[in-house]
Design an enzyme around this catalytic site. Structure first.
Site, PDB file in Angstrom:
ATOM      1  N   ASP A  39       0.760  -1.193  -0.005  1.00  0.00           N
ATOM      2  CA  ASP A  39       0.029  -0.042  -0.038  1.00  0.00           C
ATOM      3  C   ASP A  39       0.907   1.218  -0.019  1.00  0.00           C
ATOM      4  O   ASP A  39       0.297   2.306   0.167  1.00  0.00           O
ATOM      5  CB  ASP A  39      -1.036   0.135   1.011  1.00  0.00           C
ATOM      6  CG  ASP A  39      -0.116  -0.169   2.419  1.00  0.00           C
ATOM      7  OD1 ASP A  39       1.126  -0.603   2.651  1.00  0.00           O
ATOM      8  OD2 ASP A  39      -0.757   0.032   3.511  1.00  0.00           O
ATOM      9  N   ASN A  91      22.024  -2.672   7.798  1.00  0.00           N
ATOM     10  CA  ASN A  91      21.324  -1.631   8.338  1.00  0.00           C
ATOM     11  C   ASN A  91      19.775  -1.773   8.799  1.00  0.00           C
ATOM     12  O   ASN A  91      19.423  -0.967   9.508  1.00  0.00           O
ATOM     13  CB  ASN A  91      21.616  -0.450   7.485  1.00  0.00           C
ATOM     14  CG  ASN A  91      20.841   0.835   7.909  1.00  0.00           C
ATOM     15  OD1 ASN A  91      21.042   1.535   8.565  1.00  0.00           O
ATOM     16  ND2 ASN A  91      19.786   1.183   7.066  1.00  0.00           N
ATOM     17  N   TYR A 156      15.598  -2.665  22.058  1.00  0.00           N
ATOM     18  CA  TYR A 156      16.464  -2.284  21.090  1.00  0.00           C
ATOM     19  C   TYR A 156      17.863  -2.324  21.500  1.00  0.00           C
ATOM     20  O   TYR A 156      18.844  -2.579  20.776  1.00  0.00           O
ATOM     21  CB  TYR A 156      16.042  -0.747  20.714  1.00  0.00           C
ATOM     22  CG  TYR A 156      16.983  -0.005  19.958  1.00  0.00           C
ATOM     23  CD1 TYR A 156      16.722  -0.353  18.544  1.00  0.00           C
ATOM     24  CD2 TYR A 156      17.838   0.930  20.234  1.00  0.00           C
ATOM     25  CE1 TYR A 156      17.570   0.486  17.632  1.00  0.00           C
ATOM     26  CE2 TYR A 156      18.730   1.410  19.364  1.00  0.00           C
ATOM     27  CZ  TYR A 156      18.534   1.238  17.907  1.00  0.00           C
ATOM     28  OH  TYR A 156      19.403   1.874  17.104  1.00  0.00           O
ATOM     29  N   LYS A 160      20.969  -4.682  19.850  1.00  0.00           N
ATOM     30  CA  LYS A 160      22.131  -4.148  19.495  1.00  0.00           C
ATOM     31  C   LYS A 160      23.361  -4.405  20.103  1.00  0.00           C
ATOM     32  O   LYS A 160      24.643  -4.616  19.470  1.00  0.00           O
ATOM     33  CB  LYS A 160      22.054  -2.357  19.230  1.00  0.00           C
ATOM     34  CG  LYS A 160      21.084  -1.866  18.313  1.00  0.00           C
ATOM     35  CD  LYS A 160      21.372  -2.198  16.925  1.00  0.00           C
ATOM     36  CE  LYS A 160      20.317  -1.583  15.893  1.00  0.00           C
ATOM     37  NZ  LYS A 160      20.781  -1.954  14.534  1.00  0.00           N
ATOM     38  N   ALA A 188      22.463  10.020  13.844  1.00  0.00           N
ATOM     39  CA  ALA A 188      21.664  10.656  12.609  1.00  0.00           C
ATOM     40  C   ALA A 188      20.331  10.987  12.801  1.00  0.00           C
ATOM     41  O   ALA A 188      19.561  10.310  13.620  1.00  0.00           O
ATOM     42  CB  ALA A 188      21.950   9.915  11.238  1.00  0.00           C
ATOM     43  N   THR A 190      16.909  10.755  11.919  1.00  0.00           N
ATOM     44  CA  THR A 190      16.086   9.929  10.869  1.00  0.00           C
ATOM     45  C   THR A 190      14.567   9.717  11.478  1.00  0.00           C
ATOM     46  O   THR A 190      14.371  10.182  12.405  1.00  0.00           O
ATOM     47  CB  THR A 190      16.639   8.518  10.563  1.00  0.00           C
ATOM     48  OG1 THR A 190      16.480   7.807  11.789  1.00  0.00           O
ATOM     49  CG2 THR A 190      18.250   8.350  10.366  1.00  0.00           C
TER      50      THR A 190
END
Length: 283
Positions: A39, A91, A156, A160, A188, A190
């Site tokens: 979609d 990534n 998270y 990591k 960064a 994002t």
């Protein structure tokens, strides 16, 4: 000599897109991987088109990294398209919900499946091809949350941390074969890091962490088993450190916590040997 080929996962936008473009600018063919949602527009195609328009070579792959056959299919797609595989930039990832342990579902299993287990499967599927490369490279995109923890993001941080430890172990196993494995922890702005109460900082655009990523994935990279923090065109090294050893005493904890005589080790075996020597005066 054939052109290098690199897979960049989660490369439809943000850091992944910046990494893919930087790798391509360095001369490698790039498989721009990003899962397709029926979609929504497919952003990976825009990234591949931008690479091609700049004179590079790119193709897209829409397999999800956590699909039952996803990792194997991604590797096969790169080899079929380019004839070989030289580098992985891992990534793709998710942040999971912002929730403290005990307050609800942290989605630990889902986060680990995408951020950790999918990457181990990608590496296992890629290794036969990387071993045939004259300069196999693996760049694990991790996070400083995996080093220091993140309040409210335990799933998270755990994923990591696992990815970082796995990569450092792999680097120790593969360096004799000429395969360099390094960890990149980027800072960064994002979509993953955006917050409605915080303005974005243009100095932390994803491109500011892309140059070092491209170098780590390149034939020029001659370093392995390291953690690099990058953002805004800057970088710094990160390492797990231990202090000297001393006999146990509750009163001595505070002094040792300041890491007197800090030491870094390449592998747990070396860390144990040093501790043993401190404690007992033997190797």
């Amino acid at each position: 000599m054939s052109k290098r080929s690199t897979i960049v996962t989660g490369a439809g936008a943000g850091l992944g897109a910046a990494f893919a473009k930087a790798v391509a600018a360095g001369g490698s063919q790039v498989l721009v991987n990003n899962r397709r949602h029926a979609d929504r527009p497919y952003p990976a195609q825009d990234v591949a088109d931008a690479i091609t328009a700049a004179g590079g070579a790119a193709a897209t792959d829409e397999h999800a990294v956590d699909a039952p056959d996803g990792p194997e299919a991604i590797i096969a797609a790169a080899v079929e398209r380019f004839g070989s595989l030289d580098a992985l930039v891992l990534n793709a990832g998710i942040s999971g919900p912002a929730i403290k342990v005990g307050d609800g579902d942290t989605e630990l299993r889902q986060v680990m499946e995408i951020n950790f287990f999918a990457n181990t499967r990608l590496i296992e599927a890629a290794l036969p091809h990387l071993r045939r490369s004259p300069a196999g490279r693996i760049v694990m995109v991790s996070s400083t949350g995996g080093l220091h923890g993140v309040k409210g993001r335990s799933a998270y941080a755990a994923s990591k941390g696992a990815a970082t430890a796995y990569s450092l172990s792999l680097a120790d196993e593969l360096w004799r074969e000429g395969i360099m494995v390094n960890v990149l922890t980027p800072y960064a702005q994002t979509k993953m890091t955006a917050r409605p109460d915080r303005e974005s900082d243009p100095r932390l655009a994803p491109e500011g962490a892309a140059e070092i990523c491209a170098w780590l994935a390149s034939e020029a990279c001659d370093r392995t088993g390291e953690i690099w923090v990058a953002g805004g065109g800057y970088m710094r090294a990160a390492r797990a450190m231990e202090s000297r050893a001393a006999p146990f005493s509750p009163d001595g904890l505070a002094e040792l916590a300041t890491l007197p005589d800090p030491r870094w080790f390449r592998g747990g075996e070396a860390a144990f040997a040093d501790f043993y020597n401190d404690a007992f005066g033997e190797d």
